[in-house]
Every structure is written in C-alpha cells, then in structure tokens.
Write a protein that holds these residues in place. Structure first.
Motif, short mmCIF file in Angstrom:
data_model
loop_
_atom_site.label_atom_id
_atom_site.label_comp_id
_atom_site.label_asym_id
_atom_site.label_seq_id
_atom_site.Cartn_x
_atom_site.Cartn_y
_atom_site.Cartn_z
N SER B 179 0.76 -1.31 -0.06
CA SER B 179 -0.02 -0.12 0.11
C SER B 179 0.86 1.33 0.09
CB SER B 179 -0.90 0.21 1.15
OG SER B 179 -1.78 -1.02 1.28
N ALA B 180 2.02 1.39 0.85
CA ALA B 180 2.89 2.36 0.92
C ALA B 180 3.30 2.77 -0.70
CB ALA B 180 3.77 2.10 1.98
N ARG B 181 3.86 1.45 -1.13
CA ARG B 181 4.55 1.55 -2.45
C ARG B 181 3.45 2.22 -3.31
NH1 ARG B 181 4.44 -1.17 -7.11
NH2 ARG B 181 6.28 -1.66 -8.06
N ALA B 182 2.18 1.80 -3.28
CA ALA B 182 1.09 2.40 -4.58
C ALA B 182 0.94 3.68 -4.07
CB ALA B 182 -0.17 1.43 -4.31
N ALA B 183 0.90 4.12 -2.78
CA ALA B 183 0.65 5.44 -2.62
C ALA B 183 1.84 6.32 -2.98
CB ALA B 183 0.42 5.58 -0.80
N TYR B 184 2.93 6.02 -2.97
CA TYR B 184 4.17 6.81 -3.36
C TYR B 184 3.94 6.84 -4.99
CZ TYR B 184 9.06 7.98 -3.67
OH TYR B 184 10.27 8.69 -4.07
N LEU B 185 3.90 5.69 -5.57
CA LEU B 185 3.61 5.74 -7.04
C LEU B 185 2.65 6.80 -7.32
CD1 LEU B 185 3.73 4.19 -9.92
CD2 LEU B 185 1.52 2.82 -9.12
N ALA B 186 1.48 6.76 -6.71
CA ALA B 186 0.51 7.96 -7.09
C ALA B 186 1.05 9.36 -6.57
CB ALA B 186 -0.80 7.40 -6.61
N GLY B 187 2.08 9.50 -5.88
CA GLY B 187 2.42 11.02 -5.70
C GLY B 187 2.56 11.41 -4.17
N PHE B 188 2.13 10.16 -3.24
CA PHE B 188 2.31 10.52 -2.00
C PHE B 188 4.00 10.87 -1.59
CE2 PHE B 188 -0.93 9.43 1.23
CZ PHE B 188 -2.12 9.63 0.47
N ASP B 189 4.36 11.51 -0.72
CA ASP B 189 5.69 12.00 -0.40
C ASP B 189 6.28 11.09 0.42
OD1 ASP B 189 5.81 14.74 -1.76
OD2 ASP B 189 3.97 14.84 -0.45
N ALA B 190 5.67 10.16 1.46
CA ALA B 190 6.52 9.56 2.42
C ALA B 190 5.45 8.38 3.03
CB ALA B 190 7.20 10.32 3.37
N THR B 191 6.17 7.40 3.92
CA THR B 191 5.45 6.59 4.24
C THR B 191 5.81 6.11 5.64
OG1 THR B 191 4.57 4.14 4.29
CG2 THR B 191 6.82 4.53 3.41
N ARG B 199 12.19 -2.32 1.13
CA ARG B 199 12.01 -3.15 -0.11
C ARG B 199 11.81 -2.24 -1.12
NH1 ARG B 199 7.38 -7.64 1.05
NH2 ARG B 199 8.26 -8.25 2.97
N PHE B 200 11.00 -1.13 -1.09
CA PHE B 200 10.68 -0.30 -2.38
C PHE B 200 11.52 1.06 -2.44
CE2 PHE B 200 7.05 -2.94 -1.19
CZ PHE B 200 7.21 -3.96 -2.27
N GLY B 201 12.19 1.44 -1.21
CA GLY B 201 12.91 2.74 -1.50
C GLY B 201 12.00 3.96 -1.18
N VAL B 202 10.92 3.76 -0.70
CA VAL B 202 9.83 4.85 -0.50
C VAL B 202 10.42 5.67 0.80
CG1 VAL B 202 7.44 5.42 0.36
CG2 VAL B 202 7.84 3.37 -1.15
N PRO B 203 10.72 6.83 0.70
CA PRO B 203 11.07 7.79 1.89
C PRO B 203 10.24 7.57 3.07
CG PRO B 203 10.82 9.04 -0.27
CD PRO B 203 10.17 7.88 -0.43
N SER B 204 10.80 7.24 4.16
CA SER B 204 9.97 6.99 5.46
C SER B 204 9.92 8.35 6.23
CB SER B 204 10.50 5.88 6.26
OG SER B 204 11.95 6.27 6.48
#
Lengths: 445, 445
Positions: B179-191, B199-204
C-alpha cells in the motif's frame, strides 16, 4: 542493500523477519525513551475497538494465532538493523539487535466475540519492548478481525449451507491466505486458496472457470460437452460443472447428458441467482439428477446469501465481499498505552477519550447461555459481583515472560469458539441490519 | 508437512514461492487440459476492469513491478509440489515441477491511467502456462491499483501539499508495504512503513504517538514538556511534536517554550482539523514560530483533504482511507481468456459479456496534451486512423519468451507516469464527485 532487497519475495535464508512491519515513529520514540531512561518503565498497552463498523452488532476476534507467529519472528537481523541505522543512533540499533519480547500478553481467545471497548489484547512489559509491536499487532488484528466479523454474518445468513471462500484475487496476494483462514475460523467450509490450505490446513475446494469451457472451442464452434467430459475424466463424477458459459438451460442438459444423473454439482456464476437456481433445480430433478447440488457465486454478500434462503441452493461461493470485510475492510482497533509504572494514563484532548489502567473483562450470560452484558473492570480493583449470571473471564494468557502459552488452540478449536459465540447471542444480535451492539458493555472501577 | 508449515512467516531457505498464491481450480483445470491435450493451445488472457468503482473518473495501474517479481518466484518446489499432490495426478505434479512461464506479457506501464475495458495486461502462451497465473496476477493488480487509484485522488486534493501514508496498522501486515508503495507511486511523499522503505525505497517519515507523551507522567501529574524535550534531544529541532494529548493550546505553547521558534512542526490528530489548524497557525505565528509546519491526521480521505485546502495545513497524514482504497478496496479487474489458437472466444451468457480476441489500445490526446479518447482495437486488425490527434500505444512489452524486459522502470519513473497522466486528464476527470469516466473508450475491430 543488494538489488534483491527491492524484490517483494526475497527473504533472508533464516526466514522472514516481521521487525520492519513497523511504523518509523515507534523506533524513534524508542530512541528518545532509551536516551531519557523512560524506556524501562513498566507499561500496559491495550488493543480495543471504540466502535463496531456500520452498525454491526458484534465483532469476531481474528488473527491471534498469526499474531503469536509474527511475535516469534519479530527479530532484527542484519538487514533490518541496516535499515534502522539509517535514522537511529547506534545505541538504539544495538538495543534492537538483542530485541526479544520478554513481557506478558493476555487476550480474548481467537474466535471470541467482541464489542466496543472490549480489551481484546493486553500487552505488558517495558515501554521499549511493547511500543515497537504496535503496528504488527494492529495490522493482524484489524485485518483478520474484519474478515472474520464479515464472514460470521455470512455464516449465519447461510443457515447451515456450505460456504466456499474464493476471494483471493480481490485482495493482496498475501492477505488472501489470511482471509481464507479468517473465513474458516468464522465457519466457512472451504477456500479456493492453496496457500491457506497448506499453511493453515483450511480445506480447499474448487470447480472450474469459464476459460476452461472456452478453451474447448474451435473454428467449428463451441464444444461445451467436450469441456465437461474432460473435467469429469480428470476429476471424477463428483465434480461441479460450470454451466453458464453460454446458455444455462443447454449447459445443464449437456452436463447431465455427459455426466449422468450422479453428477456432483453445477455452478451458476451470473444472472438472477434465485430465479436460475429454481429453474436449474427443476430441470435437474426432471432429468433425474435430484442429488446434483447447485453452487451459486457472483458478487454474493451476507444480504444476498440471506435473500437466497428460500431457494434451492446447496452452496455459496463468496469472493469480493468476504475479503473486503463486506463494507468494513478494517476492524478499527487501536493500541493504547493505558498504564505506566502502576498508574493509569489516558489521553484527554477532545474526542477519542480512552480509559486508563490495565483492564480485565467478564461476559455475563443467563443460565440458558444467552449473553446479556460485558463488564470491563480494573485489573487492580475487585472482580464485580455477578450474582444470578454465569460469568466468564474473557482475557486468557497468551504469552508469559515472552513465551507463548503451550495450550495454544488449533484453528478448528477456534472455530468452535465462534460457533459457541454465535449461539450465545440474543436474537437481536444476529440481525443483519444496522443497529446497536448485541449486548452493552459497562465499565466498572 | 512439518509443524513449521503452519507458521505464517516460515519460508523455505531458497526464498518464498508464489506458486500457491493460486486458486485450486486453476490446477484442476490444468490437470484436465493436460489430460485431453488442450493444455498446449496458444491462448491470450487479458486483465481488465469492466467498470470503475463508485463513479470514479479514472483508475491508476499499480502493481506491475511487484507482479514481475511474483512471476519470477512462481516456482513449484518440493513443499508446493507436496501440497499439489494432495489433489492432482502425478503427471500434472510432474508438469508443475518444471513450470516456468515461457510466454509473452504486454501491459499498460505501471502508473498509467486506465478506464473501463482498458486491456491493462495481455498474457500469451499455452493455456497451461497462462491459466495458473490468474490469481496471483489479479491479487496484485487489484490490490495495488485500488490503492494507487484512491491515492491519486488524494494527491490532486492535496494540491501540492505534503502527503504521508500512515495506514499500515489498518491493513494486512504484508499488504501494508505494498500500500505504501502504491501511494508513493501515485504521488504521496512518504510512508511510515519501514518495510516499504527498505523493499521499495519509499522515503519514510514519522512523528510521535500519544503514548510517548503519556509515558512521561507520574504520580505528580503529566509532563508534556519532558516528553517534548526528550523527543527533541533524540531527533533534533526539526522534529514534529504531537500537541493534542491534553490541551492543544497549552501543547503548542509548551512545544515552542521547549523547542524555540525553529521547531520543525506540530501535529494535530483529533478535533475539527480546519478550526484547529487556523487557531494553531495564529498561535504559532504569535509566538514567532512562523516557519513551524502544521501536520494534520485523523480519518482523512480525499474529501476532507480537499475541504482543508483553504486552511493553513502543511502536510496530511493519511491512514485508513488510503489502505482501504477509500471505499473501493479492490479494483475489480478480471482475467479472461479471449483467444485460443488465433480465434477469439467470449462468454455469452447473460451479463458480464466480454469481447473476444487479443487487443491493443491507443490513447488519443489533443496537441495540448489533454486526452480525449481511448481506442481498444484488435491486435489482428489494422491500427485505427487517429488523424488530428496524438496517439500513443498503451501496451508495452513486459515479458518476452518468459524473460522480463530489461528496461523495467524504477518506482520513481513510474511516479512520473502517474503525474503526467493526471495532467493529461480533462478538467472533468479531476472532479472528486461521482460521475462518468474522464474519457470514453471505443472498441474497434
């Protein structure tokens, strides 16, 4: 980090760690608490739901068994420590390296009914060892309880007819086996999901897809009979044939022609299921296939299952509505600090008031077994008087000094807990319509 | 099976296999098709959504990258074969032992917008090798697309303000990083989710919980200032302090007293967020903390995010509504057999009609970049005329002869695809209200 770390299914050879199924703030709070000394304070955190979603009348606790597994795998190995080192001081990283939960956990038994304010989980230990478990505990309880709660409503709606969970394709690929497990817990009979069968021992079932019938076509047209013959050859006469790829009446006739009157079942996956079930039953009976079962599927939920009660349906296949909690995909449980060094604590800003202090809970029933009330009381106080009622303590020991209780129930035993719970509800509590919780919860000191 | 097989997080030492994230009927259809010879027929399966949920105006394709990972791990090792042997004949089990997908997959690029009928994935190969992938493909696309589609609406509602995903506790523990990955994909800034970061390199990102403030209490009362001092000592002056544990106005005053006017931010997690944001902004400005940011959280969705547009909010923390797809937790995609040995096939019973034949798709845009139409056409036919419009082929090669295309985009590149897609929508398409798809899809032969 290697490139494999970006791969969803990559796992370290020593097994999957659950330690990073965690919100970052838990570890930064830990860092601050370790630095100021408060990390050692003895705390109680409780998980509970403030309300039931959508006017539901009860909830079903799901996920306890999975939670105990996740706890056992909550270990910071080198990959997890490397991730933590990106934003934590070395002392905190060192502390995580040795992390083992050493405290106590009590909880409602898996499958137990719960109501608003029920303290379904009570986690006790140092602040440090309890705070880091918040996310993984809530993720599991919120997901599995949401599915189990929706499933239980479908089970009562089905009135004893067979229910097959087939929603894997409508939820996250690893939420799918957990959903199947929760559905089985609540009284479903089987699942289509093979991982759930392997991991959790849920009986698996399956029929056939339209693709299989369509596969048996050629330039000379459709060969539904050929598809049916092939399925029977491979799976035997007890199989269930999918009869609605082209024309249902023709499909049923072909099915019996090919299989004979001992055919196990036919599945209808589209159209007005009530009308079609009656037509198909009549047709099957007319052909002499009186024992051939009718399985229906296609966007079923507890309401449409109940609406088919008067129809000659033998089994329901339920997908989307099951795995999405039938309108309530999460149970809304929270994990709150309620006691520090023996003193109750509670947030006091507007809304969302919590009750401080470690709690216990009793469920009161009449002699007939019908439940009438839940009493949540302070663990530090005296047990409330319950004269005239059967009173049952709801919190049972799950973990002592970090070790899971040896008498962990099997999933089949937990199914019995749900079944007994549903029988104990007052009539009002089994209504599918929105309303108040089936029993009131009172809070004693 | 050992007892470890009942443990959710147990994995074989060679990594997690996705092969049993599969519905049983796929393997029984396989068995029948292997026995009758039809398993070798060349097939096309397509994934598409018949409609968009809840009157949404567009969907966002999510999960393609994860799907390619899952495909690479779709292998039957001994544990998976043992499970399959419980209900399959030895010849089928043997076939599974050697399973590798050797066909071709085309798909809409991850992050691409989609509409009803868009052929977002086209899987080609023998019936046998394609049919077994149905569940894992749909699970991933349905979950990740549902989250990405909801997240994109929140992104447009936030109008450039910072969005932090913090819903891990409200969804299955392993759905949370996806979910965090999908949110970041869509334009969220962080998780908030650490596994998504790893795993996915999403900024935390993360702030603090009420528990941390409550931890700093004793018999002599509450010590909010002590909690704030501790957090700043550990995390620095740029941190965000949670100011609503007791009284918000007092909390803000204490925060600035302790931190000074360079405090990074304050978070408000309860109450009427619009009113409180204004009050707190005024208070902060009055105290000289004009640069201290205001982060709001607490049951936010795209509608409440949009409603706060006029308020002095700097960042939103979004939880439940994000991970549950804001009322649409699954994207409703299906995986249908559309072609066998070069001939189109389609189910023809009432409802749920499908279009046979392998398809391609073009998206038409004006010179300004605004999209106007999608044309789905037969791969066997000629490309439709698109004079006067920019026309873009939507299906790109993902897998050739079983091997994933080497030019696989990064998650950051896929973010750009979403951003470009949102800019390309006609104004109507960005409305949050229920309505028609933003563009029409036409079907050419």
């Amino acid at each position: 980090m290697t490139s494999a770390a970006t791969d969803t299914y990559h796992v370290e050879s020593n097994g999957f760690s659950t330690a990073l199924l965690t919100d970052r703030y838990e570890l930064t709070m830990l860092a601050a608490a370790l630095a100021d000394g408060s990390a050692r304070r003895r705390c109680t955190f409780e998980a509970f739901a403030r309300r039931l979603p959508n006017g539901r009348r009860y909830g079903v606790v799901g996920g306890t068994g999975r939670l105990l597994d996740a706890l056992a795998h909550f270990r910071f190995g080198e990959p997890e420590l490397a991730a933590a080192a990106g934003f934590l001081d070395p002392a905190t990283v060192d502390w995580l390296r040795g992390y083992r939960f050493t405290g106590d956990i009590d909880g409602y038994a898996e499958g137990e009914l719960y109501f608003p304010g029920s303290p379904v989980l009570s986690v006790r230990g140092s602040f440090a060892e309890c705070v880091v478990l918040e996310t993984v505990i809530l993720s599991i309880l919120n997901h599995d309880s949401a599915i189990a709660s929706a499933a239980a409503r479908m089970v009562t709606a089905a009135g004893g007819r067979r229910l097959i969970e087939m929603g894997s394709r409508r939820t996250h690929e690893l939420a799918a086996p957990a959903s199947a497990r929760a559905a089985y817990l609540a009284g479903f009979d089987a699942t289509s999901n093979l991982e759930a069968a392997r991991r959790f021992g849920v009986p698996s079932a399956g029929t056939s897809a339209h693709a299989f019938t369509l596969l048996h076509s050629g330039a000379d047209g459709q060969h539904e009979a050929e598809a049916f013959r092939s399925q029977i050859a491979a799976l035997g006469i007890g199989t269930t044939l999918l009869v609605d790829t082209f024309d249902i009446t023709r499909g049923v006739a072909t099915a019996i022609e090919v299989a004979g009157t001992d055919l196990g079942g036919v599945r209808i996956d589209s159209g007005d299921l009530g009308v079609l079930a009656r037509q198909v039953r009549e047709q099957l009976d007319g052909l002499g296939a009186a024992k051939t079962r009718i399985v229906v599927s296609g966007d079923l939920d507890e309401y449409s299952i109940a609406a088919l009660r008067a129809e000659p349906v033998d089994a329901y296949g339920v997908g989307t509505s099951l795995v999405t909690g039938s309108g309530a995909p999460t149970a809304g449980m929270v994990y709150k600090l309620v006691e520090v060094d023996g003193l109750p604590v509670a947030k006091r800003s507007s809304h969302k008031q919590s009750r401080g202090g470690t709690k216990r809970a009793l469920r009161l029933a009449r002699r007939t077994g019908t439940i009438v009330e839940e009493i949540v009381y302070s663990a530090a106080g005296t047990r409330p008087a319950t004269a005239g009622f059967e009173a049952r303590e709801l919190l049972v020991p799950l973990v002592r000094d970090g070790v899971a209780a040896p008498q962990r129930p099997t999933l089949v035993e937990s199914r019995d807990v749900v079944a007994r719970g549903l029988v104990s509800l007052p009539w009002e509590g089994l209504k599918l319509s929105a309303g108040e919780p089936a029993i009131t919860t009172s809070f004693a000191d």
